[in-house]
Design a protein around this motif. Structure first.
Motif, PDB file in Angstrom:
ATOM      1  N   ASP A 148       0.835  -1.201   0.000  1.00 14.64           N
ATOM      2  CA  ASP A 148       0.000   0.000   0.000  1.00 14.64           C
ATOM      3  C   ASP A 148       0.872   1.255   0.000  1.00 14.64           C
ATOM      4  OD1 ASP A 148      -2.821  -0.992   0.296  1.00 14.64           O
ATOM      5  OD2 ASP A 148      -1.931  -1.974   2.029  1.00 14.64           O
ATOM      6  N   GLY A 149       0.524   2.206  -0.834  1.00 11.15           N
ATOM      7  CA  GLY A 149       1.288   3.445  -0.936  1.00 11.15           C
ATOM      8  C   GLY A 149       2.393   3.345  -1.964  1.00 11.15           C
ATOM      9  N   VAL A 150       3.162   2.276  -1.902  1.00 11.07           N
ATOM     10  CA  VAL A 150       4.202   2.046  -2.902  1.00 11.07           C
ATOM     11  C   VAL A 150       3.547   1.832  -4.261  1.00 11.07           C
ATOM     12  CG1 VAL A 150       6.099   0.524  -3.620  1.00 11.07           C
ATOM     13  CG2 VAL A 150       5.801   1.085  -1.203  1.00 11.07           C
ATOM     14  N   ASP A 151       2.415   1.121  -4.257  1.00  9.44           N
ATOM     15  CA  ASP A 151       1.710   0.877  -5.526  1.00  9.44           C
ATOM     16  C   ASP A 151       1.341   2.193  -6.210  1.00  9.44           C
ATOM     17  OD1 ASP A 151      -0.180   1.558  -3.591  1.00  9.44           O
ATOM     18  OD2 ASP A 151      -1.442  -0.209  -3.882  1.00  9.44           O
ATOM     19  N   TYR A 152       0.797   3.135  -5.455  1.00 14.57           N
ATOM     20  CA  TYR A 152       0.402   4.408  -6.049  1.00 14.57           C
ATOM     21  C   TYR A 152       1.606   5.231  -6.494  1.00 14.57           C
ATOM     22  CZ  TYR A 152      -0.990   9.320  -6.220  1.00 14.57           C
ATOM     23  OH  TYR A 152      -1.149  10.625  -6.608  1.00 14.57           O
ATOM     24  N   ALA A 153       2.664   5.265  -5.680  1.00 15.56           N
ATOM     25  CA  ALA A 153       3.854   6.047  -6.030  1.00 15.56           C
ATOM     26  C   ALA A 153       4.486   5.548  -7.325  1.00 15.56           C
ATOM     27  CB  ALA A 153       4.873   6.001  -4.884  1.00 15.56           C
ATOM     28  N   VAL A 154       4.564   4.237  -7.494  1.00 17.01           N
ATOM     29  CA  VAL A 154       5.138   3.666  -8.712  1.00 17.01           C
ATOM     30  C   VAL A 154       4.184   3.882  -9.891  1.00 17.01           C
ATOM     31  CG1 VAL A 154       6.009   1.566  -9.813  1.00 17.01           C
ATOM     32  CG2 VAL A 154       6.412   1.947  -7.380  1.00 17.01           C
ATOM     33  N   PHE A 155       2.893   3.730  -9.644  1.00 20.68           N
ATOM     34  CA  PHE A 155       1.879   3.905 -10.679  1.00 20.68           C
ATOM     35  C   PHE A 155       1.923   5.319 -11.265  1.00 20.68           C
ATOM     36  CE2 PHE A 155      -2.861   4.770 -11.388  1.00 20.68           C
ATOM     37  CZ  PHE A 155      -2.899   4.187 -12.637  1.00 20.68           C
ATOM     38  N   ASP A 156       1.933   6.321 -10.408  1.00 21.27           N
ATOM     39  CA  ASP A 156       1.952   7.696 -10.896  1.00 21.27           C
ATOM     40  C   ASP A 156       3.259   7.996 -11.642  1.00 21.27           C
ATOM     41  OD1 ASP A 156       0.374  10.450 -10.490  1.00 21.27           O
ATOM     42  OD2 ASP A 156       2.525  10.858 -10.350  1.00 21.27           O
ATOM     43  N   PHE A 157       4.361   7.470 -11.139  1.00 21.05           N
ATOM     44  CA  PHE A 157       5.658   7.623 -11.806  1.00 21.05           C
ATOM     45  C   PHE A 157       5.576   7.004 -13.207  1.00 21.05           C
ATOM     46  CE2 PHE A 157      10.522   7.191 -10.796  1.00 21.05           C
ATOM     47  CZ  PHE A 157      10.821   7.877 -11.972  1.00 21.05           C
ATOM     48  N   ALA A 158       4.958   5.824 -13.302  1.00 15.96           N
ATOM     49  CA  ALA A 158       4.835   5.141 -14.588  1.00 15.96           C
ATOM     50  C   ALA A 158       4.003   5.950 -15.568  1.00 15.96           C
ATOM     51  CB  ALA A 158       4.209   3.760 -14.383  1.00 15.96           C
ATOM     52  N   VAL A 159       2.913   6.541 -15.081  1.00 19.32           N
ATOM     53  CA  VAL A 159       2.053   7.350 -15.944  1.00 19.32           C
ATOM     54  C   VAL A 159       2.820   8.561 -16.463  1.00 19.32           C
ATOM     55  CG1 VAL A 159       0.018   8.854 -15.954  1.00 19.32           C
ATOM     56  CG2 VAL A 159      -0.087   6.607 -14.851  1.00 19.32           C
ATOM     57  N   ASN A 160       3.600   9.166 -15.608  1.00 20.66           N
ATOM     58  CA  ASN A 160       4.321  10.394 -15.942  1.00 20.66           C
ATOM     59  C   ASN A 160       5.568  10.154 -16.791  1.00 20.66           C
ATOM     60  OD1 ASN A 160       5.685  13.164 -14.002  1.00 20.66           O
ATOM     61  ND2 ASN A 160       4.492  13.214 -15.847  1.00 20.66           N
ATOM     62  N   MET A 188      -1.776   6.441   2.386  1.00 19.38           N
ATOM     63  CA  MET A 188      -2.274   5.097   2.078  1.00 19.38           C
ATOM     64  C   MET A 188      -1.701   4.056   3.035  1.00 19.38           C
ATOM     65  SD  MET A 188      -2.458   4.717  -2.056  1.00 19.38           S
ATOM     66  CE  MET A 188      -3.628   5.662  -3.025  1.00 19.38           C
ATOM     67  N   ILE A 189      -0.476   4.273   3.477  1.00 23.10           N
ATOM     68  CA  ILE A 189       0.118   3.323   4.433  1.00 23.10           C
ATOM     69  C   ILE A 189      -0.692   3.318   5.713  1.00 23.10           C
ATOM     70  CG2 ILE A 189       2.145   2.766   5.819  1.00 23.10           C
ATOM     71  CD1 ILE A 189       3.831   4.176   3.734  1.00 23.10           C
ATOM     72  N   LYS A 190      -1.031   4.511   6.207  1.00 22.25           N
ATOM     73  CA  LYS A 190      -1.772   4.623   7.462  1.00 22.25           C
ATOM     74  C   LYS A 190      -3.194   4.095   7.321  1.00 22.25           C
ATOM     75  CE  LYS A 190       0.854   8.727   8.824  1.00 22.25           C
ATOM     76  NZ  LYS A 190       0.789  10.182   9.140  1.00 22.25           N
ATOM     77  N   ALA A 191      -3.741   4.209   6.109  1.00 17.61           N
ATOM     78  CA  ALA A 191      -5.123   3.767   5.889  1.00 17.61           C
ATOM     79  C   ALA A 191      -5.227   2.280   5.603  1.00 17.61           C
ATOM     80  CB  ALA A 191      -5.732   4.549   4.723  1.00 17.61           C
ATOM     81  N   ALA A 192      -4.089   1.627   5.404  1.00 21.03           N
ATOM     82  CA  ALA A 192      -4.118   0.195   5.076  1.00 21.03           C
ATOM     83  C   ALA A 192      -4.670  -0.599   6.250  1.00 21.03           C
ATOM     84  CB  ALA A 192      -2.711  -0.289   4.736  1.00 21.03           C
ATOM     85  N   PRO A 193      -5.514  -1.595   5.990  1.00 15.88           N
ATOM     86  CA  PRO A 193      -6.055  -2.406   7.088  1.00 15.88           C
ATOM     87  C   PRO A 193      -4.937  -3.177   7.771  1.00 15.88           C
ATOM     88  CG  PRO A 193      -6.557  -3.403   4.965  1.00 15.88           C
ATOM     89  CD  PRO A 193      -5.971  -2.041   4.673  1.00 15.88           C
ATOM     90  N   PRO A 194      -5.005  -3.322   9.107  1.00 15.59           N
ATOM     91  CA  PRO A 194      -3.966  -4.073   9.809  1.00 15.59           C
ATOM     92  C   PRO A 194      -3.966  -5.532   9.420  1.00 15.59           C
ATOM     93  CG  PRO A 194      -5.830  -3.643  11.262  1.00 15.59           C
ATOM     94  CD  PRO A 194      -6.083  -2.876   9.993  1.00 15.59           C
ATOM     95  N   ALA A 195      -2.814  -6.140   9.557  1.00 15.93           N
ATOM     96  CA  ALA A 195      -2.720  -7.571   9.248  1.00 15.93           C
ATOM     97  C   ALA A 195      -3.611  -8.349  10.199  1.00 15.93           C
ATOM     98  CB  ALA A 195      -1.265  -8.033   9.387  1.00 15.93           C
ATOM     99  N   PRO A 196      -4.278  -9.372   9.723  1.00 18.48           N
ATOM    100  CA  PRO A 196      -5.169 -10.138  10.599  1.00 18.48           C
ATOM    101  C   PRO A 196      -4.403 -10.782  11.739  1.00 18.48           C
ATOM    102  CG  PRO A 196      -4.801 -11.284   8.510  1.00 18.48           C
ATOM    103  CD  PRO A 196      -4.224  -9.904   8.360  1.00 18.48           C
TER     104      PRO A 196
END
Length: 220
Positions: free
Chosen positions: A79-91, A168-176
């Motif tokens: 979580d969070g890394v996915d968005y950072a890499v995604f936006d970098f890829a788009v740009n 996004m890191i803070k909003a990620a659900p905790p591990a079960p």
């Protein structure tokens, strides 16, 4: 599981904006960040510039998922890394975004995110990966000849991506939590293990006393 795709797409589209045809943009005319060539490849093979101007968010989502999100394996990144890499890829392209992520997590920079990159990305704190990736991305952008024209917007975009990715890191659900095993039921002892009741103890004591008394008389 594309847990963050819709959220990441909405953030990307905020930066990409609407229809733009800047003369200094080597990508040419775009709408929602999508060129006419890309629109024809993923949405409508016979699409016209007018079709591009009317592109819907759903159509844009098809393009961004196939061309960028799937390319960087966004559904497998933290979580969070996915968005950072995604936006970098788009740009700047999926290959470049992948190489920069690989440099940050310390794996071979082949420009293709595979199992080794996924594992390495999960092994490091997501916040540290996001910060290092955004720093490297900003340094790359500053080296481009078009920084003078687009630098202010790019810098603002990277700053926003960093912030939202960390959120996004803070909003990620905790591990079960691991299930706690139920305590073993206590099995009552069987009859042979039970202690004698007071009545039974009295009976045996009286019997032993009687036997001793009986043998005592015979001895006399």
């Amino acid at each position: 599981m594309d847990r963050n795709f819709d959220r990441a797409l909405a953030l990307v589209l905020k930066h990409e904006g609407g229809y733009v045809n800047h003369p200094k943009d080597p990508g040419g005319a775009t709408n929602k960040g999508i060129t006419i060539a890309t629109f024809r490849r993923y949405v409508n093979a016979n699409g016209t510039p007018d079709d591009l101007k009317r592109i819907t968010t759903a159509q844009a989502g098809i393009v961004y998922r196939k061309q960028y999100w799937d390319a960087i394996r966004g559904d497998e990144l933290p979580d969070g890394v996915d968005y950072a890499v995604f936006d970098f890829a788009v740009n700047s392209g999926p290959g470049r975004a992948a190489k920069y992520l690989q440099a940050v997590v310390g794996v071979a920079q082949d420009g293709r995110i595979g199992p080794a990159t996924i594992v390495a990305s999960k092994a490091k704190p997501a916040g540290a990966v996001i910060d290092a990736l955004c720093d490297a991305r900003l340094s790359f952008l500053k080296r481009l000849k078009t920084w003078g024209t687009f630098g202010k917007g790019w810098g603002s975009r990277v700053s926003s991506v960093r912030f939202e990715a960390l959120v996004m890191i803070k909003a990620a659900p905790p591990a079960p939590a691991k299930p706690v095993p139920a305590p073993k039921p206590i099995t009552p002892p069987d009859a042979s293990q039970r202690l004698p009741t007071p009545a039974k103890r009295g009976f045996w004591a009286a019997l032993i006393a009687f036997i001793l008394k009986l043998f005592g008389r015979k001895g006399k």
